[in-house]
Design an enzyme around this catalytic site. Structure first.
Site, PDB file in Angstrom:
ATOM      1  N   LYS A  16       0.852  -1.206   0.000  1.00 53.66           N
ATOM      2  CA  LYS A  16       0.000   0.000   0.000  1.00 53.66           C
ATOM      3  C   LYS A  16       0.884   1.252   0.000  1.00 53.66           C
ATOM      4  O   LYS A  16       1.533   1.547   0.996  1.00 53.66           O
ATOM      5  CB  LYS A  16      -0.881   0.033   1.253  1.00 53.66           C
ATOM      6  CG  LYS A  16      -1.857   1.181   1.226  1.00 53.66           C
ATOM      7  CD  LYS A  16      -2.528   1.400   2.567  1.00 53.66           C
ATOM      8  CE  LYS A  16      -1.830   2.421   3.418  1.00 53.66           C
ATOM      9  NZ  LYS A  16      -1.732   3.769   2.820  1.00 53.66           N
ATOM     10  N   GLY A  64       7.320   4.570   8.205  1.00 54.64           N
ATOM     11  CA  GLY A  64       6.457   5.729   8.457  1.00 54.64           C
ATOM     12  C   GLY A  64       6.744   6.286   9.836  1.00 54.64           C
ATOM     13  O   GLY A  64       7.835   6.090  10.384  1.00 54.64           O
ATOM     14  N   SER A  65       5.755   6.946  10.391  1.00 54.41           N
ATOM     15  CA  SER A  65       5.981   7.638  11.666  1.00 54.41           C
ATOM     16  C   SER A  65       5.974   6.655  12.846  1.00 54.41           C
ATOM     17  O   SER A  65       5.392   5.566  12.776  1.00 54.41           O
ATOM     18  CB  SER A  65       4.892   8.688  11.870  1.00 54.41           C
ATOM     19  OG  SER A  65       3.650   8.050  11.967  1.00 54.41           O
ATOM     20  N   THR A  76       2.367   5.855  14.056  1.00 54.23           N
ATOM     21  CA  THR A  76       1.673   4.807  13.294  1.00 54.23           C
ATOM     22  C   THR A  76       2.317   3.448  13.565  1.00 54.23           C
ATOM     23  O   THR A  76       1.621   2.427  13.662  1.00 54.23           O
ATOM     24  CB  THR A  76       1.691   5.126  11.782  1.00 54.23           C
ATOM     25  OG1 THR A  76       1.186   6.440  11.587  1.00 54.23           O
ATOM     26  CG2 THR A  76       0.841   4.156  10.997  1.00 54.23           C
ATOM     27  N   GLY A  77       3.638   3.441  13.713  1.00 54.75           N
ATOM     28  CA  GLY A  77       4.350   2.189  14.007  1.00 54.75           C
ATOM     29  C   GLY A  77       3.804   1.510  15.255  1.00 54.75           C
ATOM     30  O   GLY A  77       3.651   0.287  15.300  1.00 54.75           O
ATOM     31  N   GLU A 128      10.281   0.668  10.297  1.00 60.38           N
ATOM     32  CA  GLU A 128      11.284   1.720  10.095  1.00 60.38           C
ATOM     33  C   GLU A 128      10.592   3.036  10.378  1.00 60.38           C
ATOM     34  O   GLU A 128       9.711   3.455   9.620  1.00 60.38           O
ATOM     35  CB  GLU A 128      11.810   1.701   8.652  1.00 60.38           C
ATOM     36  CG  GLU A 128      12.552   0.437   8.271  1.00 60.38           C
ATOM     37  CD  GLU A 128      13.893   0.284   8.974  1.00 60.38           C
ATOM     38  OE1 GLU A 128      14.299   1.191   9.728  1.00 60.38           O
ATOM     39  OE2 GLU A 128      14.525  -0.759   8.769  1.00 60.38           O
ATOM     40  N   CYS A 153      14.008  10.460   6.854  1.00 59.05           N
ATOM     41  CA  CYS A 153      14.078   9.940   8.228  1.00 59.05           C
ATOM     42  C   CYS A 153      15.474  10.117   8.800  1.00 59.05           C
ATOM     43  O   CYS A 153      15.631  10.380   9.984  1.00 59.05           O
ATOM     44  CB  CYS A 153      13.649   8.481   8.253  1.00 59.05           C
ATOM     45  SG  CYS A 153      14.567   7.462   7.103  1.00 59.05           S
ATOM     46  N   GLU A 200      11.022  15.704  15.829  1.00 67.44           N
ATOM     47  CA  GLU A 200      11.421  15.501  14.437  1.00 67.44           C
ATOM     48  C   GLU A 200      10.696  16.534  13.574  1.00 67.44           C
ATOM     49  O   GLU A 200       9.471  16.538  13.498  1.00 67.44           O
ATOM     50  CB  GLU A 200      11.021  14.083  14.002  1.00 67.44           C
ATOM     51  CG  GLU A 200      11.385  13.795  12.573  1.00 67.44           C
ATOM     52  CD  GLU A 200      10.894  12.441  12.064  1.00 67.44           C
ATOM     53  OE1 GLU A 200       9.753  12.049  12.383  1.00 67.44           O
ATOM     54  OE2 GLU A 200      11.648  11.787  11.338  1.00 67.44           O
TER      55      GLU A 200
HETATM   56  P1  NAD Z   1       2.610   7.851   8.401  1.00 64.95           P
HETATM   57  O1  NAD Z   1       2.944   6.973   9.548  1.00 64.95           O
HETATM   58  O2  NAD Z   1       1.580   8.895   8.574  1.00 64.95           O
HETATM   59  O3  NAD Z   1       2.131   7.015   7.142  1.00 64.95           O
HETATM   60  C1  NAD Z   1       2.916   5.984   6.571  1.00 64.95           C
HETATM   61  C2  NAD Z   1       2.003   4.982   5.889  1.00 64.95           C
HETATM   62  O4  NAD Z   1       1.177   4.370   6.877  1.00 64.95           O
HETATM   63  C3  NAD Z   1       1.064   5.571   4.851  1.00 64.95           C
HETATM   64  O5  NAD Z   1       0.948   4.657   3.768  1.00 64.95           O
HETATM   65  C4  NAD Z   1      -0.259   5.659   5.610  1.00 64.95           C
HETATM   66  O6  NAD Z   1      -1.380   5.626   4.756  1.00 64.95           O
HETATM   67  C5  NAD Z   1      -0.204   4.428   6.486  1.00 64.95           C
HETATM   68  N1  NAD Z   1      -1.009   4.488   7.716  1.00 64.95           N
HETATM   69  C6  NAD Z   1      -1.498   5.571   8.357  1.00 64.95           C
HETATM   70  N2  NAD Z   1      -2.165   5.200   9.475  1.00 64.95           N
HETATM   71  C7  NAD Z   1      -2.075   3.857   9.558  1.00 64.95           C
HETATM   72  C8  NAD Z   1      -2.516   2.871  10.505  1.00 64.95           C
HETATM   73  N3  NAD Z   1      -3.198   3.221  11.602  1.00 64.95           N
HETATM   74  N4  NAD Z   1      -2.222   1.583  10.284  1.00 64.95           N
HETATM   75  C9  NAD Z   1      -1.505   1.211   9.196  1.00 64.95           C
HETATM   76  N5  NAD Z   1      -1.058   2.079   8.260  1.00 64.95           N
HETATM   77  C10 NAD Z   1      -1.336   3.386   8.437  1.00 64.95           C
HETATM   78  O7  NAD Z   1       4.017   8.472   7.960  1.00 64.95           O
HETATM   79  P2  NAD Z   1       4.276   9.548   6.847  1.00 64.95           P
HETATM   80  O8  NAD Z   1       3.772  10.861   7.355  1.00 64.95           O
HETATM   81  O9  NAD Z   1       3.789   9.031   5.531  1.00 64.95           O
HETATM   82  O10 NAD Z   1       5.880   9.551   6.797  1.00 64.95           O
HETATM   83  C11 NAD Z   1       6.663  10.373   7.587  1.00 64.95           C
HETATM   84  C12 NAD Z   1       7.277   9.585   8.728  1.00 64.95           C
HETATM   85  O11 NAD Z   1       7.936   8.426   8.234  1.00 64.95           O
HETATM   86  C13 NAD Z   1       8.359  10.351   9.460  1.00 64.95           C
HETATM   87  O12 NAD Z   1       8.204  10.185  10.850  1.00 64.95           O
HETATM   88  C14 NAD Z   1       9.648   9.701   9.010  1.00 64.95           C
HETATM   89  O13 NAD Z   1      10.719   9.836   9.889  1.00 64.95           O
HETATM   90  C15 NAD Z   1       9.226   8.297   8.815  1.00 64.95           C
HETATM   91  N6  NAD Z   1      10.138   7.614   7.892  1.00 64.95           N
HETATM   92  C16 NAD Z   1      10.977   6.661   8.389  1.00 64.95           C
HETATM   93  C17 NAD Z   1      11.881   6.016   7.558  1.00 64.95           C
HETATM   94  C18 NAD Z   1      12.826   4.963   8.072  1.00 64.95           C
HETATM   95  O14 NAD Z   1      13.373   4.225   7.265  1.00 64.95           O
HETATM   96  N7  NAD Z   1      13.041   4.835   9.356  1.00 64.95           N
HETATM   97  C19 NAD Z   1      11.903   6.339   6.212  1.00 64.95           C
HETATM   98  C20 NAD Z   1      11.028   7.304   5.738  1.00 64.95           C
HETATM   99  C21 NAD Z   1      10.139   7.918   6.596  1.00 64.95           C
END
Ligand code: NAD
Length: 474
Positions: A169, A220-221, A224-225, A242, A276, A374
């Site tokens: 996704k 992602g964030s 959400t993780g 990640e 990130c 961040e």
């Molecule tokens: P996000 O967590 O908002 O979204 C990431 C993904 O998760 C999207 O596809 C979103 O639709 C999905 N999502 C949202 N809510 C969800 C849920 N409850 N359950 C499952 N999936 C869900 O993150 P973002 O705003 O897209 O990205 C920015 C963040 O990602 C920053 O904090 C950044 O540091 C982090 N990031 C980390 C890495 C790494 O490798 N560590 C790399 C890139 C980005």
């Protein structure tokens, strides 16, 4: 003319007649539509992945390698079209979009060579014991909007190499280039092995809790993780997370001011700071603080913020309105507290496009939100330090532990400091270099598990130990 992009399910490009708009962050215009999927489409994609897994799990490493190399070639051969599309949905300047596209093709080609060999635990008259790695099954991949193509490939490729199938996704903000790649690889990957479906954030929890998905790989964030970990706990799905970071760069007094100024700048401002592992806190020794902060601010004046499709743009817009508002809020908070700015700080929220000027702060306190949180935007706080012990303590004073950097001519000292930082990666005299063969993952709340390299590949497998008792029965 607006284009409709379709999803890849079971080898076919499909839509469900319900659509999500995708916006160009440089001008806020709707540029395309993608399917808005829910449970039905997810069930179909998972069923296809489950069917395909029966065959794919039995393929040889050579067959898998060939398919993955086909993916790499499809991306590389269409790089020109793909990087332009990526800029239009993500905002990053063309040169950086090109790096992402070629980087993704390169990653796929490099990782196609990874293998997981059996390990002999015991081989004697009494017993033969061997550990083999078996694929976990159907993987759910969830991807953010900052490096949509790289993140998609770094999930699809190891899944396939390990013998898994995947339902991926993309972020609802940046699904286009991934769906175009889906179209390009439709006939390269066996039907059902790779499925790509789009939808709102609400599609995410349906993936995390789907009973027929065996593993989640998420970037992602951190917020959400944590939800994903919770969702995956119902049936103990395997997870790789990640997450966010608040990476510190430490500049020692022997660093060459002119040389590091430019590198430090780009370590923070590439992709408009939406990385990130961008440097989000820069600690400079007090002996060179004035000279180096001046040199960075001077360099910043020569960098153009603007539409990434225009020649000469160095820093593009923030990718979406929500993130734009968050960065503006952090800048406003710094202003309200009277912190000093070396450049930037003046955002025009009424303008078209999500542009934030290059913003560099002059020695704000540790507790400033712009330091402690961040930022994920074109914002860089520079801070003074006096002793190595003090700066290590300040750098480690974070719930995050993704990466960090040390800048010094004294490489032994650099390594000594690196070993004391509580992060998954530390660079000495460079930044943002991630090897396809080394594990990449966060300590503390920056992640769970690792991607890349053999360690990353193992996360798509279970170990299975087969033991043969040699001196029994016969
Ligand atoms: P996000 O967590 O908002 O979204 C990431 C993904 O998760 C999207 O596809 C979103 O639709 C999905 N999502 C949202 N809510 C969800 C849920 N409850 N359950 C499952 N999936 C869900 O993150 P973002 O705003 O897209 O990205 C920015 C963040 O990602 C920053 O904090 C950044 O540091 C982090 N990031 C980390 C890495 C790494 O490798 N560590 C790399 C890139 C980005």
């Amino acid at each position: 003319m607006m284009t409709d992009y379709r999803n890849l399910i079971d080898g076919e490009m499909v839509d469900n007649g319900q659509w999500l708009d995708v916006v160009n962050p440089a001008n806020e215009e709707v540029i395309a539509r993608v399917p808005s999927c829910g449970k039905d489409e997810l069930d179909r994609a998972v069923a296809a992945a489950r069917r395909a897994f029966k065959t794919w799990r039995k393929t040889s490493p050579e067959e898998r390698q060939k398919v993955v190399q086909g993916i790499a070639a499809a991306i590389k051969d269409n790089a020109d079209e793909l990087f332009r599309l990526l800029t239009s949905e993500q905002g990053k300047p063309h040169a950086q979009a090109q790096q992402e596209i070629y980087g993704a093709a390169g990653l796929a080609a490099a990782q196609s060579t990874l293998t997981l060999d059996d390990v002999i635990n015991q081989d004697d008259d009494e017993r033969l014991s061997r550990t083999r790695r078996v694929p976990v099954g159907v993987v759910g991949g969830i991807v953010p909007w900052n490096f949509p193509v790289m993140m998609a490939i770094q999930k699809i490729v190891p899944a396939l190499i390990a013998g898994c199938t995947i339902v991926l996704k993309p972020s609802p903000f940046t699904p286009l280039t991934t769906l175009r790649i889906a179209e390009l690889i439709k006939d390269v990957v066996p039907a059902g092995t790779v499925n790509i479906i789009t939808g709102e954030d609400s599609l995410g929890p349906l993936i995390t809790s789907h009973p027929d998905i065996d593993k989640i790989t998420f970037t992602g964030s951190t917020a959400t993780g944590k939800k994903i970990m919770e969702g995956a706990s119902a049936d103990l799905k395997r997870i790789t997370l990640e997450l966010g970071g608040n990476d510190a760069s430490i500049v020692l007094p022997d660093a060459d001011v002119e040389k590091v100024a430019e590198q430090l700048f780009w370590s923070s401002f590439s992709n408009a700071g939406q990385i990130c592992v961008a440097a989000k806190r820069i600690y400079i020794h007090e002996d060179i603080y004035d000279d180096l902060s001046k040199a960075i601010a001077e360099y910043a004046k020569g960098v153009t913020v603007g539409d990434g499709s225009q020649q000469g743009t160095g820093v593009g817009p923030i990718q979406n309105k929500k993130q734009f508002d968050r960065v503006c809020e952090l800048i406003q908070d710094a202003k309200d507290h009277g912190y000093q700015f070396l450049t930037g700080g003046n955002v025009d929220p009424s303008g078209t496009g999500y542009y934030v000027p290059i913003t560099i702060l002059d020695n704000p306190p540790e507790e400033a939100r712009i330091v402690a949180e961040e930022q994920f935007g074109p914002v860089m706080p520079l801070m003074k330090f006096s002793t190595v012990d003090e700066v290590i303590q300040r750098a480690n004073n974070s719930e995050y532990g993704l990466a960090g950097a040390v800048w010094t001519k004294d490489t032994d000292k650099g390594i000594e400091i690196a070993e004391q930082l509580e992060t998954g990666t530390v660079w000495i005299n460079e930044f943002l270099h991630i090897s396809p063969f080394a594990p990449f993952g966060g300590h503390k709340q920056s992640g769970f598990g690792a991607e890349y390299g053999v360690d990353g590949l193992k996360e798509f497998t279970y170990p299975q130990v087969i033991t043969l008792k040699r001196d029994a029965l016969v």
